[in-house]
Design an enzyme around this catalytic site. Structure first.
Site, PDB file in Angstrom:
ATOM      1  N   ARG A  96       0.836  -1.205   0.000  1.00  0.00           N
ATOM      2  CA  ARG A  96       0.000   0.000   0.000  1.00  0.00           C
ATOM      3  C   ARG A  96       0.866   1.248   0.000  1.00  0.00           C
ATOM      4  NH1 ARG A  96      -3.263  -3.591   2.664  1.00  0.00           N
ATOM      5  NH2 ARG A  96      -5.458  -3.497   2.102  1.00  0.00           N
ATOM      6  N   ASP A 156     -11.386  -4.429   6.861  1.00  0.00           N
ATOM      7  CA  ASP A 156     -10.627  -5.476   7.553  1.00  0.00           C
ATOM      8  C   ASP A 156     -11.460  -6.085   8.682  1.00  0.00           C
ATOM      9  OD1 ASP A 156      -8.113  -4.881   6.075  1.00  0.00           O
ATOM     10  OD2 ASP A 156      -8.349  -2.981   7.114  1.00  0.00           O
ATOM     11  N   ARG A 159     -13.966  -8.433   7.156  1.00  0.00           N
ATOM     12  CA  ARG A 159     -13.311  -9.686   6.756  1.00  0.00           C
ATOM     13  C   ARG A 159     -13.042 -10.575   7.962  1.00  0.00           C
ATOM     14  NH1 ARG A 159      -9.190  -6.668   2.592  1.00  0.00           N
ATOM     15  NH2 ARG A 159     -10.522  -6.818   0.742  1.00  0.00           N
ATOM     16  N   HIS A 183      -4.825   0.957   8.119  1.00  0.00           N
ATOM     17  CA  HIS A 183      -5.228  -0.064   7.156  1.00  0.00           C
ATOM     18  C   HIS A 183      -3.986  -0.501   6.387  1.00  0.00           C
ATOM     19  CE1 HIS A 183      -7.637  -2.183   4.229  1.00  0.00           C
ATOM     20  NE2 HIS A 183      -7.144  -1.447   3.249  1.00  0.00           N
TER      21      HIS A 183
END
Length: 190
Positions: A96, A156, A159, A183
Site C-alpha cells: 500500500r 478489515d 473480513r 489499514h
C-alpha cells in the site's frame, strides 16, 4: 434526507471512481436508501455511463427513489458527501505504501477540483493507502479534520468477522471483533 422544521432537503452524494470499489459503494448506497441523488464521476466516461445505467436498473428493487447520474466536478458544489474511491490499483508484490507517490498525485488533482467547485460537505476516502490519502484530502481541501473520514479498517473488520463466523459456524453479525490501527501491515485484531 435532512429535515429542518417544515423544510426537507435531499441528500446528495458524489462518488469519484467508478471501478469495483466505487460501484460496490454505489450499490450499497442505493439498496440502503442512503441518498436521494447519487452522482458518479470517473475518467472512463463510457464505462461510467454503463455503471450508471446498471445502477439505475437496480433502483426498482431497492424500495428507494435514488436518482443516479453521471457527472463532473461542478456537481460536487452542492453535495453533502464526496466519496473518493479513485486511484491507482495495487499491483502484485506492491505494498500500500508503494502506492503513495501515484495516489497522492491523483488525490491532489481530485481534491483540488472538488474544492474549486465550492464543495463544503464531508469527504469519505476509500482509496489506498487510505490513512495517508485521508490526510492529503484534509490538507488539500482546507476543511476541518472532522469533515474528512477515511474508511480505515472497516473492511478489515468485516473480513475478520466473516472469517471468524465461518470458522465457528456462526453468523458474522454475531461476531464482535474489530481490527484497529492503520489499514495495512501494522493493523491488528482485538
Amino acid at each position: 434526507m435532512t429535515t429542518t422544521g417544515a423544510t426537507t432537503t435531499a441528500t446528495k452524494i458524489v462518488l469519484i471512481g467508478a471501478g469495483d470499489v466505487g460501484v460496490a459503494y454505489a450499490f450499497a448506497l442505493i439498496n440502503q436508501g442512503l441518498c436521494d441523488r447519487l452522482v458518479l464521476i470517473d475518467l472512463d466516461e463510457k464505462r461510467t455511463w454503463g455503471q450508471v445505467q446498471d445502477l439505475n436498473h437496480a433502483v426498482p428493487w431497492s424500495n428507494h427513489r435514488t436518482v443516479i447520474t453521471q457527472g463532473d466536478y461542478p456537481d460536487c458544489a452542492d453535495a453533502d458527501i464526496v466519496c473518493i474511491c479513485a486511484g491507482a490499483a495495487q499491483k502484485p508484490g506492491e505494498t500500500r505504501l508503494d502506492l503513495v507517490g501515484k495516489n497522492v498525485g491523483i488525490f491532489r488533482g481530485i481534491v483540488g477540483s472538488v474544492r474549486d467547485s465550492g464543495f463544503d460537505g464531508v469527504y469519505l476516502v476509500a482509496s489506498n493507502p487510505v490513512d495517508i490519502l485521508s490526510y492529503v484530502t484534509w490538507k488539500v481541501s482546507g476543511l476541518p479534520s472532522h469533515r474528512v473520514i477515511g474508511s480505515g479498517t472497516v473492511l478489515d473488520t468485516a473480513r475478520l468477522r466473516w472469517a471468524l463466523g465461518s470458522h465457528f459456524d456462526i453468523a458474522p453479525t454475531s461476531v464482535h471483533a474489530y481490527v484497529i490501527g492503520e489499514h495495512g501491515d501494522t493493523e491488528l485484531p482485538v
